[in-house]
Design a protein around this motif. Structure first.
Motif, PDB file in Angstrom:
ATOM      1  N   SER A  53      -8.386 -24.347 -16.312  1.00 54.21           N
ATOM      2  CA  SER A  53      -9.065 -25.629 -16.509  1.00 54.21           C
ATOM      3  C   SER A  53      -8.314 -26.519 -17.489  1.00 54.21           C
ATOM      4  O   SER A  53      -7.479 -26.058 -18.266  1.00 54.21           O
ATOM      5  N   ASN A  55      -6.689 -30.674 -18.586  1.00 57.50           N
ATOM      6  CA  ASN A  55      -5.955 -31.848 -18.122  1.00 57.50           C
ATOM      7  C   ASN A  55      -4.472 -31.682 -18.360  1.00 57.50           C
ATOM      8  O   ASN A  55      -4.058 -30.976 -19.291  1.00 57.50           O
ATOM      9  N   GLN A  64      -6.446 -33.002 -13.353  1.00 52.05           N
ATOM     10  CA  GLN A  64      -7.621 -32.505 -14.051  1.00 52.05           C
ATOM     11  C   GLN A  64      -8.219 -31.366 -13.249  1.00 52.05           C
ATOM     12  O   GLN A  64      -8.324 -31.456 -12.018  1.00 52.05           O
ATOM     13  N   ASP A  66     -11.547 -28.681 -13.163  1.00 52.70           N
ATOM     14  CA  ASP A  66     -12.852 -28.257 -13.657  1.00 52.70           C
ATOM     15  C   ASP A  66     -13.245 -27.012 -12.878  1.00 52.70           C
ATOM     16  O   ASP A  66     -13.801 -27.102 -11.780  1.00 52.70           O
ATOM     17  N   LYS A  67     -12.926 -25.864 -13.438  1.00 51.49           N
ATOM     18  CA  LYS A  67     -13.173 -24.614 -12.703  1.00 51.49           C
ATOM     19  C   LYS A  67     -14.659 -24.323 -12.572  1.00 51.49           C
ATOM     20  O   LYS A  67     -15.083 -23.684 -11.618  1.00 51.49           O
ATOM     21  N   SER A  68     -15.457 -24.773 -13.518  1.00 47.85           N
ATOM     22  CA  SER A  68     -16.898 -24.497 -13.428  1.00 47.85           C
ATOM     23  C   SER A  68     -17.501 -25.194 -12.206  1.00 47.85           C
ATOM     24  O   SER A  68     -18.425 -24.689 -11.584  1.00 47.85           O
ATOM     25  N   SER A  69     -16.955 -26.357 -11.856  1.00 47.28           N
ATOM     26  CA  SER A  69     -17.443 -27.093 -10.685  1.00 47.28           C
ATOM     27  C   SER A  69     -16.573 -26.860  -9.456  1.00 47.28           C
ATOM     28  O   SER A  69     -16.883 -27.389  -8.386  1.00 47.28           O
TER      29      SER A  69
END
Lengths: 113, 113
Positions: A53, A55, A64, A66-69
């Motif tokens: 994750s 930037n 960018q 966003d591994k959570s999403s």
């Protein structure tokens, strides 16, 4: 559900605009994330890559993750007509024995002068 | 810079002909790949090789074979070309367990008539 989804476009923007290109994925094992630019009738050229994750910035380009999403983005600032190309996202797991690169279908971008 | 060189950029072949597509990389990468790219279908893996004389089938190996006699060279062979093999063929290479990057050649446009 496809492993990697990407809006195919085409996307047309005026010169100077900020462009946002996005991919979503389903496999939580992916750790490496890449963006390629492909001009017409040429091979894909590696633009940026990131690990996990966060930037990463390179000139006018920001990647960018966003591994959570399970969502990755490529931002292009001050877009130029020379940025007109197809942009492919790609990803792979950490234990990549060569066959596990997965590519999005690509987004076609036109930057109009 | 990594360089992946595909010897033929544009070819026109007749149905039934045997076709050889050659690829050379100069970065001592263990892995080499052949993809085909078609509009609306994205990149599809034909074969990959993780070592000299080793090969693994990708997603669409039917009608193709490969040869890797030297680490830097990977050949794609169409034993008997057919019109549905008209496509853009992309060679690529990567380092084992680097996970993060795969590098492409410029592509070979094959038309089978």
């Amino acid at each position: 559900q496809k492993e990697v989804e990407q809006d195919p476009g085409p996307l047309s923007v005026p010169e100077g605009a900020i462009v946002s290109l996005n991919c979503t994925y389903s496999n939580s094992a992916f750790q490496y994330f890449m963006w390629y630019r492909q001009y017409s009738r040429k091979g894909p050229e590696l633009l940026m890559y990131t690990y996990s994750s966060g930037n990463k910035e390179d000139g006018r380009f920001t990647a960018q993750v966003d591994k959570s999403s399970k969502y990755i983005s490529l931002f292009i600032r001050d877009s130029q007509p020379s940025d007109s190309a197809t942009y492919l996202c790609a990803m792979s797991p950490i234990d990549n024995y060569g066959q596990n690169f997965v590519f999005g279908p690509g987004t076609r971008l036109s930057v109009l002068p | 810079d990594v360089k992946v060189t595909q010897s033929s950029r544009y070819l026109v072949k007749r149905t039934g002909e045997k076709v050889f597509l050659e690829c050379v990389q100069d970065m001592d990468h263990e892995n080499m790949f052949w993809y085909r790219q078609d509009p609306g279908l994205g990149l599809r893996l034909i074969y990959f090789s993780y070592d000299v004389k080793m090969k693994e089938k990708g997603d669409i190996p039917e009608g193709y074979s490969v040869s890797r006699e030297k680490k830097e060279r990977f050949s794609l062979i169409l034993e008997s070309a057919s019109t549905n093999q008209t496509s853009m063929y992309l060679c690529a290479s990567s380092r084992t367990n680097s996970g993060n990057t795969i590098y492409f050649g410029e592509g070979s446009w094959l038309t089978v008539v």
